[in-house]
Write an enzyme that holds these catalytic residues in place. Structure first.
Site, PDB file in Angstrom:
ATOM      1  N   TYR A  13       2.588  -7.263   1.069  1.00 36.50           N
ATOM      2  CA  TYR A  13       3.788  -6.421   1.151  1.00 36.50           C
ATOM      3  C   TYR A  13       4.766  -6.932   2.207  1.00 36.50           C
ATOM      4  O   TYR A  13       5.969  -6.732   2.085  1.00 36.50           O
ATOM      5  CB  TYR A  13       3.404  -4.987   1.522  1.00 36.50           C
ATOM      6  CG  TYR A  13       3.014  -4.087   0.376  1.00 36.50           C
ATOM      7  CD1 TYR A  13       2.086  -4.484  -0.567  1.00 36.50           C
ATOM      8  CD2 TYR A  13       3.563  -2.814   0.260  1.00 36.50           C
ATOM      9  CE1 TYR A  13       1.715  -3.639  -1.600  1.00 36.50           C
ATOM     10  CE2 TYR A  13       3.200  -1.965  -0.764  1.00 36.50           C
ATOM     11  CZ  TYR A  13       2.276  -2.374  -1.692  1.00 36.50           C
ATOM     12  OH  TYR A  13       1.919  -1.534  -2.707  1.00 36.50           O
ATOM     13  N   LYS A  24     -10.953 -10.483  -2.426  1.00 39.59           N
ATOM     14  CA  LYS A  24     -11.010 -11.446  -3.533  1.00 39.59           C
ATOM     15  C   LYS A  24     -11.392 -12.792  -2.931  1.00 39.59           C
ATOM     16  O   LYS A  24     -10.684 -13.797  -3.063  1.00 39.59           O
ATOM     17  CB  LYS A  24      -9.642 -11.477  -4.251  1.00 39.59           C
ATOM     18  CG  LYS A  24      -9.639 -12.224  -5.569  1.00 39.59           C
ATOM     19  CD  LYS A  24     -10.369 -11.530  -6.709  1.00 39.59           C
ATOM     20  CE  LYS A  24     -10.438 -12.438  -7.919  1.00 39.59           C
ATOM     21  NZ  LYS A  24     -11.291 -11.897  -9.014  1.00 39.59           N
ATOM     22  N   ASP A  32     -11.704  -6.830  -8.461  1.00 41.92           N
ATOM     23  CA  ASP A  32     -11.793  -6.542  -9.905  1.00 41.92           C
ATOM     24  C   ASP A  32     -13.054  -5.734 -10.203  1.00 41.92           C
ATOM     25  O   ASP A  32     -13.020  -4.741 -10.941  1.00 41.92           O
ATOM     26  CB  ASP A  32     -11.727  -7.833 -10.741  1.00 41.92           C
ATOM     27  CG  ASP A  32     -12.656  -8.936 -10.255  1.00 41.92           C
ATOM     28  OD1 ASP A  32     -13.242  -8.799  -9.152  1.00 41.92           O
ATOM     29  OD2 ASP A  32     -12.806  -9.939 -10.975  1.00 41.92           O
ATOM     30  N   ASP A  61      -3.599  -0.061  -2.510  1.00 39.47           N
ATOM     31  CA  ASP A  61      -2.592   0.651  -3.297  1.00 39.47           C
ATOM     32  C   ASP A  61      -3.138   0.917  -4.695  1.00 39.47           C
ATOM     33  O   ASP A  61      -3.090   2.041  -5.209  1.00 39.47           O
ATOM     34  CB  ASP A  61      -1.309  -0.191  -3.368  1.00 39.47           C
ATOM     35  CG  ASP A  61      -0.214   0.497  -4.164  1.00 39.47           C
ATOM     36  OD1 ASP A  61      -0.022   1.715  -3.951  1.00 39.47           O
ATOM     37  OD2 ASP A  61       0.432  -0.163  -4.992  1.00 39.47           O
ATOM     38  N   ASP A 101      -4.858   4.676  -6.453  1.00 40.28           N
ATOM     39  CA  ASP A 101      -4.379   5.326  -7.681  1.00 40.28           C
ATOM     40  C   ASP A 101      -5.535   5.511  -8.669  1.00 40.28           C
ATOM     41  O   ASP A 101      -5.635   6.542  -9.342  1.00 40.28           O
ATOM     42  CB  ASP A 101      -3.260   4.503  -8.350  1.00 40.28           C
ATOM     43  CG  ASP A 101      -1.871   4.985  -7.930  1.00 40.28           C
ATOM     44  OD1 ASP A 101      -1.712   5.397  -6.770  1.00 40.28           O
ATOM     45  OD2 ASP A 101      -0.944   4.945  -8.777  1.00 40.28           O
TER      46      ASP A 101
HETATM   47  C1  IPM Z   1       2.133   4.270  -2.087  1.00 41.37           C
HETATM   48  C2  IPM Z   1       3.344   3.844  -2.894  1.00 41.37           C
HETATM   49  C3  IPM Z   1       4.152   2.848  -2.094  1.00 41.37           C
HETATM   50  C4  IPM Z   1       3.244   1.659  -1.837  1.00 41.37           C
HETATM   51  C5  IPM Z   1       5.462   2.415  -2.747  1.00 41.37           C
HETATM   52  C6  IPM Z   1       6.344   3.583  -3.073  1.00 41.37           C
HETATM   53  C7  IPM Z   1       6.209   1.423  -1.884  1.00 41.37           C
HETATM   54  O1  IPM Z   1       2.959   3.349  -4.120  1.00 41.37           O
HETATM   55  O2  IPM Z   1       2.330   4.857  -1.000  1.00 41.37           O
HETATM   56  O3  IPM Z   1       1.018   4.050  -2.531  1.00 41.37           O
HETATM   57  O4  IPM Z   1       3.110   0.776  -2.697  1.00 41.37           O
HETATM   58  O5  IPM Z   1       2.657   1.604  -0.747  1.00 41.37           O
HETATM   59 MN    MN Z   2       0.793   3.484  -4.512  1.00 51.32          MN
END
Ligand code: IPM
Ligand code: MN
Length: 354
Positions: A142, A188, A220, A244, A248
């Site tokens: 990032y 990885k 993975d 990240d 999710d």
């Molecule tokens: C998160 C979000 C952010 C990230 C984005 C909005 C930049 O997806 O907080 O997980 O990727 O860190």
């Molecule tokens: Mn995110």
């Protein structure tokens, strides 16, 4: 009476609605536990662009640094998607995290018994899941330099230095000591040099924590294992982009992305925010689920203010609301006795505290 200064960033989309409900619950719990919270609001993201031309105004940076902790809603929306990258709300968020030096992003994924049916996974696979993802937040791909896109060739750089890996690793091991004493480091290392350094460094840290069991997993495989058997995990520690993605994934293991809180912590201050986005498509309709934000406020009380009893009260109040069958629209299909609005859910949880 103890008094704390809380900075508030509501942001865009559903941000203002969900943060208002968290403040409602914070007011109820601070009253009941005998401390006081003073709030100051700051602009960030799309709204900050509209008002000041800058996604991260300087006033926000200094204001939050001078507060005890920051409660954050969500930022971003289609309206600002076409701006040049350095003017976008997301860039503001990344700069904000960097300026606050919040290198450790804690993303717990806990299953509410009442909602085991809300997951797309089978109840027996997810019952009792309690994972803490520790994501490195201000390094890795990032932030790596150089980065470029000249229209023909584009690249980003994944960089981690040993000190960066050490500080996030220590956080993960410290957390594991208070939990089930297992750390799974995700990388990885079969492909990336940066992951080899990550892995070697985790091994070194582990020597200082003989009680903690360290394992390693390729990212993975980790994504697959999270869905196959999430109960095998206690603490997961990983870099920025892998964290990240895995967080999710973990959010769907527990049913709704509207339920997961997070804490971004460092040595200076901490930011508490739901892991979901600003959901512009449902903004202003009063149907967003405020639980992730309320739970984030609970984490703020626990980790930044040390108000453990108050944090426990918030956890219990959320559980009771779910147990009593109150559901926002996203969870209406799962044992709802009453489908409520964003504000009604806030009322129910605040009343459970009183
Ligand atoms: C998160 C979000 C952010 C990230 C984005 C909005 C930049 O997806 O907080 O997980 O990727 O860190
Ligand atoms: Mn995110």
């Amino acid at each position: 009476m103890k008094k704390y200064n809380i900075s508030i960033i509501k942001g865009d989309g559903i941000g203002p609605e969900i943060v208002d409900e968290a403040i409602k619950v914070l007011d109820a719990v601070s009253y009941s536990c005998g401390f006081s919270l003073e709030y100051k609001e700051y602009l960030m993201g799309g709204i900050a662009i509209d008002v000041t031309g800058d996604p991260l105004p300087e006033e926000t940076v200094t204001g939050v640094l001078n507060s005890d902790a920051c409660l954050f809603g969500a930022i971003g929306g289609e309206k600002w998607d076409t701006l040049p990258r350095d003017k976008r709300p997301e860039t503001g968020l990344l700069k904000f995290r960097e300026a606050m030096e919040v290198y450790a992003n804690l993303r717990p994924a806990i299953i509410y018994d009442e909602l085991v049916n809300a997951s797309t996974l089978k109840p027996e696979v997810i019952e009792g899941v309690d994972i803490m993802i520790v994501r490195e937040l201000i390094g890795g791909i990032y932030f790596g330099q150089p980065r470029e896109n000249d229209g023909f060739k584009a690249f980003n750089t994944m960089v981690y230095t040993k000190p960066e890996i050490e500080r996030i690793g220590k956080q993960a091991f410290e957390l594991a000591m208070k939990r089930d004493k297992r750390v799974c480091s995700v990388d990885k290392a079969n492909v990336l040099e940066v992951s080899q350094l990550w892995r070697d460094t985790m091994e070194e840290i582990a020597k200082d924590y003989p009680e903690v069991e360290l394992s390693h997993m390729y990212v993975d495989n980790a994504a697959m294992q999270l869905v196959r058997n999430p109960k095998q995990f206690d603490v997961i520690v990983t870099g920025n982009i892998f964290g990240d993605i895995l967080s999710d994934t973990a959010s769907m293991v527990v049913g709704s992305i509207g339920l997961l809180p997070s804490a971004s912590t460092g040595d200076k201050t901490a930011i508490y925010e739901p892991i979901h986005g600003s959901a512009p498509d449902i903004a202003g309709q009063g149907i967003a689920n405020p639980i992730a934000t309320i739970e984030s406020a609970g984490m703020m009380l626990r980790y930044s203010l040390g108000e453990i009893e108050a944090a426990d009260k918030i956890d219990a109040a959320i559980k009771k609301a779910l147990k009593d069958g109150y559901r926002t629209g996203d969870l209406a299909a799962y044992d709802a006795k009453e489908v409520v609005s964003t504000a009604e859910m806030g009322d129910v949880i605040a009343n459970n505290i009183k």
